[in-house]
Motif scaffolding. Structure first.
Motif, PDB file in Angstrom:
ATOM      1  N   GLY A   9      24.712  25.490 156.183  1.00 51.42           N
ATOM      2  CA  GLY A   9      25.898  24.782 156.792  1.00 51.42           C
ATOM      3  C   GLY A   9      25.122  24.347 158.011  1.00 51.42           C
ATOM      4  N   GLY A  10      26.088  23.469 158.736  1.00 57.39           N
ATOM      5  CA  GLY A  10      25.750  22.886 159.933  1.00 57.39           C
ATOM      6  C   GLY A  10      24.912  21.739 159.936  1.00 57.39           C
ATOM      7  N   ASP A  11      24.258  21.339 161.038  1.00 61.09           N
ATOM      8  CA  ASP A  11      23.148  20.171 161.009  1.00 61.09           C
ATOM      9  C   ASP A  11      21.760  20.656 161.226  1.00 61.09           C
ATOM     10  OD1 ASP A  11      22.979  20.427 163.627  1.00 61.09           O
ATOM     11  OD2 ASP A  11      24.757  19.147 164.072  1.00 61.09           O
ATOM     12  N   ASP A  12      20.860  19.524 160.886  1.00 65.23           N
ATOM     13  CA  ASP A  12      19.482  20.046 161.300  1.00 65.23           C
ATOM     14  C   ASP A  12      19.277  20.492 162.855  1.00 65.23           C
ATOM     15  OD1 ASP A  12      19.084  19.765 158.833  1.00 65.23           O
ATOM     16  OD2 ASP A  12      18.322  17.563 158.844  1.00 65.23           O
ATOM     17  N   LEU A  13      20.101  20.082 163.639  1.00 70.43           N
ATOM     18  CA  LEU A  13      20.109  20.339 164.935  1.00 70.43           C
ATOM     19  C   LEU A  13      20.007  21.922 165.261  1.00 70.43           C
ATOM     20  CD1 LEU A  13      19.369  19.626 168.090  1.00 70.43           C
ATOM     21  CD2 LEU A  13      21.746  19.275 168.197  1.00 70.43           C
ATOM     22  N   VAL A  14      20.880  22.779 164.502  1.00 68.40           N
ATOM     23  CA  VAL A  14      20.919  24.072 164.660  1.00 68.40           C
ATOM     24  C   VAL A  14      19.753  24.691 164.100  1.00 68.40           C
ATOM     25  CG1 VAL A  14      21.934  26.210 163.770  1.00 68.40           C
ATOM     26  CG2 VAL A  14      23.355  24.111 164.383  1.00 68.40           C
ATOM     27  N   SER A  15      19.088  24.266 163.151  1.00 68.88           N
ATOM     28  CA  SER A  15      17.774  24.910 162.480  1.00 68.88           C
ATOM     29  C   SER A  15      16.818  24.532 163.471  1.00 68.88           C
ATOM     30  CB  SER A  15      17.550  24.095 161.253  1.00 68.88           C
ATOM     31  OG  SER A  15      18.575  24.646 160.091  1.00 68.88           O
ATOM     32  N   ALA A  16      16.576  23.451 163.915  1.00 65.91           N
ATOM     33  CA  ALA A  16      15.616  23.153 165.042  1.00 65.91           C
ATOM     34  C   ALA A  16      15.647  23.782 166.352  1.00 65.91           C
ATOM     35  CB  ALA A  16      15.467  21.416 165.378  1.00 65.91           C
ATOM     36  N   GLU A  17      16.911  23.875 166.751  1.00 67.17           N
ATOM     37  CA  GLU A  17      16.942  24.922 168.200  1.00 67.17           C
ATOM     38  C   GLU A  17      16.706  26.307 167.638  1.00 67.17           C
ATOM     39  OE1 GLU A  17      21.079  23.876 169.473  1.00 67.17           O
ATOM     40  OE2 GLU A  17      20.191  22.094 170.347  1.00 67.17           O
ATOM     41  N   TRP A  26       8.120  33.801 162.796  1.00 63.68           N
ATOM     42  CA  TRP A  26       9.179  33.726 161.924  1.00 63.68           C
ATOM     43  C   TRP A  26       9.124  32.048 161.805  1.00 63.68           C
ATOM     44  CZ3 TRP A  26      14.298  36.525 162.500  1.00 63.68           C
ATOM     45  CH2 TRP A  26      14.007  37.869 162.686  1.00 63.68           C
ATOM     46  N   ARG A  27       9.916  31.550 160.776  1.00 65.34           N
ATOM     47  CA  ARG A  27      10.077  30.280 160.418  1.00 65.34           C
ATOM     48  C   ARG A  27      11.553  30.306 159.842  1.00 65.34           C
ATOM     49  NH1 ARG A  27       7.253  28.748 154.704  1.00 65.34           N
ATOM     50  NH2 ARG A  27       8.146  30.269 153.721  1.00 65.34           N
ATOM     51  N   VAL A  28      12.233  28.917 160.224  1.00 72.01           N
ATOM     52  CA  VAL A  28      13.434  28.600 159.599  1.00 72.01           C
ATOM     53  C   VAL A  28      13.501  27.539 158.427  1.00 72.01           C
ATOM     54  CG1 VAL A  28      15.683  27.516 160.147  1.00 72.01           C
ATOM     55  CG2 VAL A  28      14.649  28.591 161.879  1.00 72.01           C
ATOM     56  N   SER A  29      14.119  27.924 157.292  1.00 71.72           N
ATOM     57  CA  SER A  29      14.006  27.276 156.040  1.00 71.72           C
ATOM     58  C   SER A  29      15.367  26.935 155.587  1.00 71.72           C
ATOM     59  CB  SER A  29      13.144  27.897 155.213  1.00 71.72           C
ATOM     60  OG  SER A  29      13.659  28.852 154.737  1.00 71.72           O
ATOM     61  N   ARG A  30      15.590  26.149 154.449  1.00 69.88           N
ATOM     62  CA  ARG A  30      16.954  25.996 154.077  1.00 69.88           C
ATOM     63  C   ARG A  30      17.175  26.551 152.582  1.00 69.88           C
ATOM     64  NH1 ARG A  30      21.076  23.653 156.482  1.00 69.88           N
ATOM     65  NH2 ARG A  30      20.737  22.061 158.108  1.00 69.88           N
ATOM     66  N   ARG A  31      15.834  26.987 151.975  1.00 71.91           N
ATOM     67  CA  ARG A  31      15.780  27.830 150.848  1.00 71.91           C
ATOM     68  C   ARG A  31      14.545  28.645 150.812  1.00 71.91           C
ATOM     69  NH1 ARG A  31      15.941  23.450 146.423  1.00 71.91           N
ATOM     70  NH2 ARG A  31      16.211  21.859 147.959  1.00 71.91           N
ATOM     71  N   GLY A  32      14.448  29.345 150.029  1.00 77.80           N
ATOM     72  CA  GLY A  32      13.374  30.185 149.952  1.00 77.80           C
ATOM     73  C   GLY A  32      13.631  31.815 150.134  1.00 77.80           C
ATOM     74  N   PHE A  33      12.468  32.731 150.344  1.00 82.43           N
ATOM     75  CA  PHE A  33      12.649  33.789 150.453  1.00 82.43           C
ATOM     76  C   PHE A  33      13.435  34.334 151.888  1.00 82.43           C
ATOM     77  CE2 PHE A  33       9.654  34.148 147.178  1.00 82.43           C
ATOM     78  CZ  PHE A  33      10.088  35.124 146.161  1.00 82.43           C
ATOM     79  N   ALA A  34      14.217  34.865 152.008  1.00 85.37           N
ATOM     80  CA  ALA A  34      14.963  35.286 153.395  1.00 85.37           C
ATOM     81  C   ALA A  34      15.047  36.447 153.674  1.00 85.37           C
ATOM     82  CB  ALA A  34      16.437  34.395 153.102  1.00 85.37           C
ATOM     83  N   ASP A  35      14.702  36.835 154.792  1.00 84.30           N
ATOM     84  CA  ASP A  35      14.774  38.010 155.594  1.00 84.30           C
ATOM     85  C   ASP A  35      16.257  38.060 156.248  1.00 84.30           C
ATOM     86  OD1 ASP A  35      11.903  39.357 155.366  1.00 84.30           O
ATOM     87  OD2 ASP A  35      11.489  37.299 156.162  1.00 84.30           O
ATOM     88  N   ALA A  36      16.677  37.115 156.636  1.00 79.50           N
ATOM     89  CA  ALA A  36      18.234  36.923 157.036  1.00 79.50           C
ATOM     90  C   ALA A  36      18.767  35.464 156.696  1.00 79.50           C
ATOM     91  CB  ALA A  36      18.095  37.222 158.379  1.00 79.50           C
ATOM     92  N   ILE A  37      20.121  35.376 156.811  1.00 76.93           N
ATOM     93  CA  ILE A  37      20.944  34.467 156.293  1.00 76.93           C
ATOM     94  C   ILE A  37      21.828  33.954 157.435  1.00 76.93           C
ATOM     95  CG2 ILE A  37      22.506  33.250 154.607  1.00 76.93           C
ATOM     96  CD1 ILE A  37      21.226  35.143 152.594  1.00 76.93           C
ATOM     97  N   VAL A  38      21.674  32.730 158.004  1.00 75.41           N
ATOM     98  CA  VAL A  38      22.856  32.266 159.100  1.00 75.41           C
ATOM     99  C   VAL A  38      23.499  31.373 158.421  1.00 75.41           C
ATOM    100  CG1 VAL A  38      22.854  30.920 161.118  1.00 75.41           C
ATOM    101  CG2 VAL A  38      20.871  32.461 160.887  1.00 75.41           C
ATOM    102  N   LEU A  39      24.828  31.566 158.492  1.00 77.59           N
ATOM    103  CA  LEU A  39      25.972  30.783 158.040  1.00 77.59           C
ATOM    104  C   LEU A  39      26.690  30.240 159.199  1.00 77.59           C
ATOM    105  CD1 LEU A  39      27.485  33.128 155.239  1.00 77.59           C
ATOM    106  CD2 LEU A  39      25.861  31.386 155.197  1.00 77.59           C
ATOM    107  N   VAL A  40      26.750  28.857 158.981  1.00 82.61           N
ATOM    108  CA  VAL A  40      27.302  28.010 160.192  1.00 82.61           C
ATOM    109  C   VAL A  40      28.671  27.736 159.954  1.00 82.61           C
ATOM    110  CG1 VAL A  40      27.073  25.834 161.614  1.00 82.61           C
ATOM    111  CG2 VAL A  40      24.968  27.222 160.759  1.00 82.61           C
TER     112      VAL A  40
END
Length: 111
Positions: A9-17, A26-40
């Protein structure tokens, strides 16, 4: 070990910030193995579906700063581990560090 945070959810700016404030491992991704999920700005139903699909993965919800407390309660009741009523990336990164322990990684697909 690299930790993955999936943002949905949200826009790419949230992920980039968010990516800019996380430790280098750590890295931010839109899919893959997740240690945590952020829902916007999700609905309670979206949180419930995500919790059912990923029962062991921490879920952090980002909400508008002016969101009422009743919305926070509803999202926590739906299964979110934490809610942040602000989009400041440093707060998000700090909360991810708190809610994410050494949990098993889960595969998360794009919604």
């Amino acid at each position: 070990m690299t930790r993955n945070v999936t943002v949905q959810g949200g826009d790419d700016l949230v992920s980039a910030e968010l990516a800019a404030t996380l430790p280098h491992s750590w890295r931010v991704s839109r899919r893959g193995f997740a240690d945590a999920i952020v829902l916007v700005r999700p609905s309670s139903e979206r949180v419930r579906r995500t919790r059912a699909e990923y029962p062991a993965t921490p879920i952090l919800v980002l909400m508008d700063a002016a969101a009422p407390a009743s919305d926070v309660v509803a999202l926590l009741d739906a299964g979110a581990n934490a809610c942040v009523r602000d989009t400041r990336p440093d707060l998000i990164g700090d909360e991810l560090r708190v809610i994410n322990g050494n949990r098993p990684r889960r595969l998360v697909g794009a919604a």
